[in-house]
Motif scaffolding. Structure first.
Motif, PDB file in Angstrom:
ATOM      1  N   THR A 127     -44.430  17.396 116.865  1.00 33.27           N
ATOM      2  CA  THR A 127     -44.802  17.788 118.219  1.00 33.27           C
ATOM      3  C   THR A 127     -45.382  16.659 119.064  1.00 33.27           C
ATOM      4  O   THR A 127     -45.643  16.858 120.246  1.00 33.27           O
ATOM      5  N   LEU A 128     -45.560  15.494 118.499  1.00 28.96           N
ATOM      6  CA  LEU A 128     -46.108  14.367 119.256  1.00 28.96           C
ATOM      7  C   LEU A 128     -45.121  13.977 120.344  1.00 28.96           C
ATOM      8  O   LEU A 128     -43.945  13.712 120.066  1.00 28.96           O
ATOM      9  N   ASP A 129     -45.574  13.958 121.602  1.00 27.45           N
ATOM     10  CA  ASP A 129     -44.646  13.692 122.702  1.00 27.45           C
ATOM     11  C   ASP A 129     -44.245  12.224 122.754  1.00 27.45           C
ATOM     12  O   ASP A 129     -44.907  11.349 122.195  1.00 27.45           O
ATOM     13  N   ILE A 130     -43.166  11.953 123.453  1.00 30.00           N
ATOM     14  CA  ILE A 130     -42.582  10.607 123.493  1.00 30.00           C
ATOM     15  C   ILE A 130     -43.528   9.606 124.159  1.00 30.00           C
ATOM     16  O   ILE A 130     -43.540   8.429 123.786  1.00 30.00           O
ATOM     17  N   GLU A 131     -44.331  10.058 125.114  1.00 31.92           N
ATOM     18  CA  GLU A 131     -45.288   9.154 125.753  1.00 31.92           C
ATOM     19  C   GLU A 131     -46.336   8.666 124.754  1.00 31.92           C
ATOM     20  O   GLU A 131     -46.729   7.499 124.779  1.00 31.92           O
ATOM     21  N   ALA A 132     -46.780   9.540 123.890  1.00 28.32           N
ATOM     22  CA  ALA A 132     -47.739   9.130 122.856  1.00 28.32           C
ATOM     23  C   ALA A 132     -47.090   8.154 121.884  1.00 28.32           C
ATOM     24  O   ALA A 132     -47.707   7.164 121.480  1.00 28.32           O
ATOM     25  N   TRP A 133     -45.838   8.424 121.503  1.00 34.94           N
ATOM     26  CA  TRP A 133     -45.114   7.496 120.624  1.00 34.94           C
ATOM     27  C   TRP A 133     -44.961   6.133 121.290  1.00 34.94           C
ATOM     28  O   TRP A 133     -45.123   5.090 120.648  1.00 34.94           O
ATOM     29  N   GLN A 134     -44.650   6.137 122.582  1.00 32.91           N
ATOM     30  CA  GLN A 134     -44.476   4.879 123.306  1.00 32.91           C
ATOM     31  C   GLN A 134     -45.772   4.081 123.319  1.00 32.91           C
ATOM     32  O   GLN A 134     -45.768   2.874 123.117  1.00 32.91           O
ATOM     33  N   HIS A 135     -46.899   4.755 123.542  1.00 37.30           N
ATOM     34  CA  HIS A 135     -48.197   4.072 123.552  1.00 37.30           C
ATOM     35  C   HIS A 135     -48.511   3.476 122.180  1.00 37.30           C
ATOM     36  O   HIS A 135     -48.940   2.314 122.081  1.00 37.30           O
ATOM     37  N   ILE A 136     -48.300   4.235 121.131  1.00 41.42           N
ATOM     38  CA  ILE A 136     -48.534   3.746 119.764  1.00 41.42           C
ATOM     39  C   ILE A 136     -47.644   2.544 119.472  1.00 41.42           C
ATOM     40  O   ILE A 136     -48.097   1.520 118.946  1.00 41.42           O
ATOM     41  N   PHE A 137     -46.378   2.630 119.843  1.00 38.67           N
ATOM     42  CA  PHE A 137     -45.440   1.531 119.615  1.00 38.67           C
ATOM     43  C   PHE A 137     -45.836   0.295 120.432  1.00 38.67           C
ATOM     44  O   PHE A 137     -45.815  -0.832 119.927  1.00 38.67           O
ATOM     45  N   ASP A 138     -46.207   0.510 121.703  1.00 38.57           N
ATOM     46  CA  ASP A 138     -46.613  -0.616 122.548  1.00 38.57           C
ATOM     47  C   ASP A 138     -47.792  -1.371 121.952  1.00 38.57           C
ATOM     48  O   ASP A 138     -47.794  -2.602 121.908  1.00 38.57           O
ATOM     49  N   VAL A 139     -48.794  -0.652 121.489  1.00 37.78           N
ATOM     50  CA  VAL A 139     -49.980  -1.301 120.921  1.00 37.78           C
ATOM     51  C   VAL A 139     -49.656  -1.928 119.571  1.00 37.78           C
ATOM     52  O   VAL A 139     -49.933  -3.106 119.335  1.00 37.78           O
ATOM     53  N   ASN A 140     -49.041  -1.168 118.682  1.00 40.13           N
ATOM     54  CA  ASN A 140     -48.845  -1.618 117.300  1.00 40.13           C
ATOM     55  C   ASN A 140     -47.788  -2.707 117.162  1.00 40.13           C
ATOM     56  O   ASN A 140     -47.938  -3.596 116.323  1.00 40.13           O
ATOM     57  N   VAL A 141     -46.744  -2.653 117.947  1.00 43.68           N
ATOM     58  CA  VAL A 141     -45.668  -3.641 117.818  1.00 43.68           C
ATOM     59  C   VAL A 141     -45.789  -4.726 118.886  1.00 43.68           C
ATOM     60  O   VAL A 141     -45.928  -5.909 118.571  1.00 43.68           O
ATOM     61  N   PHE A 142     -45.743  -4.327 120.147  1.00 43.50           N
ATOM     62  CA  PHE A 142     -45.761  -5.340 121.203  1.00 43.50           C
ATOM     63  C   PHE A 142     -47.102  -6.054 121.311  1.00 43.50           C
ATOM     64  O   PHE A 142     -47.144  -7.233 121.678  1.00 43.50           O
TER      65      PHE A 142
END
Length: 71
Positions: A33-48
């Motif tokens: 149920t985690l929305d795509i915006e939350a996934w994007q934020h996690i990815f932005d911080v953790n990877v980028f």
């Protein structure tokens, strides 16, 4: 931002190691149920975030007079 922080730090400090160990998992309650915006934020911080800091440090660590390490 990362480049500015690195350059500012090198005015007062010597750089010979980077341990790039940062990440978040906030709001990670349910994978389904985690929305795509939350996934994007996690990815932005953790990877980028990791990529940006590493790229900002590499030119300083490649100087021939340093025995520097990236971990």
């Amino acid at each position: 931002m990362a480049s500015y922080c690195i350059r500012s730090s090198l005015i007062s400090f010597h750089l010979d190691i980077l341990v790039n160990d940062t990440g978040i998992a906030s709001g990670f309650n349910d994978f389904e149920t985690l929305d795509i915006e939350a996934w994007q934020h996690i990815f932005d911080v953790n990877v980028f975030g990791t990529v940006c800091v590493t790229r900002a440090v590499i030119p300083f660590m490649k100087k021939p007079d340093l025995d520097a390490s990236l971990i």
